[in-house]
Design an enzyme around this catalytic site. Structure first.
Site, mmCIF file in Angstrom:
data_model
loop_
_atom_site.group_PDB
_atom_site.id
_atom_site.type_symbol
_atom_site.label_atom_id
_atom_site.label_comp_id
_atom_site.label_asym_id
_atom_site.label_seq_id
_atom_site.Cartn_x
_atom_site.Cartn_y
_atom_site.Cartn_z
ATOM 1 N N HIS A 179 5.954 1.764 -24.695
ATOM 2 C CA HIS A 179 7.696 3.216 -24.956
ATOM 3 C C HIS A 179 7.362 4.317 -26.174
ATOM 4 C CE1 HIS A 179 9.335 -0.096 -26.600
ATOM 5 N NE2 HIS A 179 10.141 0.758 -26.644
ATOM 6 N N ILE A 234 2.012 1.483 -36.457
ATOM 7 C CA ILE A 234 1.907 -0.009 -37.331
ATOM 8 C C ILE A 234 1.992 -1.374 -36.375
ATOM 9 C CG2 ILE A 234 2.882 -1.109 -38.819
ATOM 10 C CD1 ILE A 234 4.352 1.341 -39.401
ATOM 11 N N GLY A 235 2.679 -0.919 -34.666
ATOM 12 C CA GLY A 235 2.478 -2.573 -34.938
ATOM 13 C C GLY A 235 2.121 -2.734 -33.756
ATOM 14 N N HIS A 270 -16.965 4.639 -42.871
ATOM 15 C CA HIS A 270 -16.539 3.732 -43.580
ATOM 16 C C HIS A 270 -16.612 2.610 -43.408
ATOM 17 C CE1 HIS A 270 -16.900 6.369 -48.087
ATOM 18 N NE2 HIS A 270 -18.074 6.071 -47.420
ATOM 19 N N ARG A 310 -24.294 0.381 -46.978
ATOM 20 C CA ARG A 310 -23.602 -0.468 -47.558
ATOM 21 C C ARG A 310 -22.205 -0.956 -46.980
ATOM 22 N NH1 ARG A 310 -22.872 3.826 -49.735
ATOM 23 N NH2 ARG A 310 -20.814 4.584 -50.873
ATOM 24 N N CYS A 338 2.319 3.799 -30.875
ATOM 25 C CA CYS A 338 3.886 3.247 -30.580
ATOM 26 C C CYS A 338 4.880 4.078 -31.312
ATOM 27 C CB CYS A 338 3.733 1.264 -30.677
ATOM 28 S SG CYS A 338 2.824 1.005 -32.733
ATOM 29 N N GLY A 339 6.023 3.951 -31.274
ATOM 30 C CA GLY A 339 6.620 4.528 -32.229
ATOM 31 C C GLY A 339 6.249 4.904 -33.929
HETATM 32 C C1 RB5 Z 1 9.247 0.050 -30.937
HETATM 33 O O1 RB5 Z 1 10.890 0.653 -30.806
HETATM 34 C C2 RB5 Z 1 8.792 -0.105 -32.109
HETATM 35 O O2 RB5 Z 1 9.167 -0.474 -32.128
HETATM 36 C C3 RB5 Z 1 7.789 -0.119 -31.238
HETATM 37 O O3 RB5 Z 1 6.437 0.887 -31.076
HETATM 38 C C4 RB5 Z 1 6.565 -0.145 -32.536
HETATM 39 O O4 RB5 Z 1 6.940 1.320 -33.291
HETATM 40 C C5 RB5 Z 1 5.884 -1.279 -33.894
HETATM 41 O O5 RB5 Z 1 6.017 -1.144 -34.373
#
Ligand code: RB5
Length: 142
Positions: A9, A69-70, A98, A132, A65-66
Site C-alpha cells: 500500500h 527497503i522491506g 555486476h 569474475r 513498498c514505501g
Molecule cells: C508500510 O507502511 C511500510 O512500512 C512499507 O511500505 C515499507 O516502507 C517497508 O519497508
C-alpha cells in the site's frame, strides 16, 4: 520485455505510473501488487512475486513498498532472487552488470533525483558481465 511487478500500500501510485509507462513502451507487465491503500504486509507481496518469477516466463521483476527497503529484504530471503534497491542510474546499471539482479526495488515515498522509469530503462539496457562476477553471484547462491 516480460516484467512482473508487485507492491504494498506504500507504493500504489508509483506502481501504477511504472506499469503505465512500461506498457506504453510496448512491454508486458503482470501486476501482482495491490491497487488500493488498504494495508498489506510487504513480505507477503515479495513472496508472491518471487515465487511467480521463479515459476518462469519473466525477464525480471520490480518490487515497490514505501521505502523500497522491506520488500527488497523480503525478496532476498528467497533462494534464487537477487533484488537490488536502486537509487540512481549508476545503481540501476551496476546491479545488472555486476550482480545480475533479477529484481529491482523502489520506494513510493522516496524522492528520487531521476525518474524511476529512467532507472528501470537503464537496468533493462544493461547486460550481466559474467566472468569474475559470475563467480561472485555463484557464491551468493551457495
Ligand atoms: C508500510 O507502511 C511500510 O512500512 C512499507 O511500505 C515499507 O516502507 C517497508 O519497508
Amino acid at each position: 520485455m516480460n516484467i512482473l511487478i508487485a507492491n504494498d500500500h506504500g507504493a500504489v501510485e508509483l506502481k501504477s505510473a511504472i506499469v503505465e509507462a512500461l506498457v506504453a513502451k510496448g512491454h508486458r507487465v503482470e501486476n501482482l501488487g495491490v491497487d488500493s491503500g488498504d494495508s498489506v504486509d510487504y513480505p507477503d507481496m515479495a513472496k508472491l512475486a518471487a515465487e511467480r518469477y521463479l515459476a518462469g516466463g519473466f525477464d525480471f521483476g520490480i518490487l515497490c513498498c514505501g521505502s523500497g527497503i522491506g520488500i527488497s529484504i523480503a525478496a532476498n530471503k528467497v533462494d534464487g532472487i537477487r533484488c537490488a534497491q536502486v537509487f540512481d542510474l549508476y545503481t540501476a546499471e551496476m546491479c545488472k552488470r555486476h550482480n545480475d539482479a533479477n529484481f529491482i526495488a523502489f520506494g513510493g515515498r522516496v524522492e528520487y533525483g531521476v525518474p524511476v522509469v529512467d532507472m528501470i530503462e537503464r537496468y533493462m539496457a544493461s547486460e550481466f558481465e559474467g566472468g569474475r562476477h559470475q563467480r561472485r553471484v555463484d557464491k551468493l547462491r551457495r
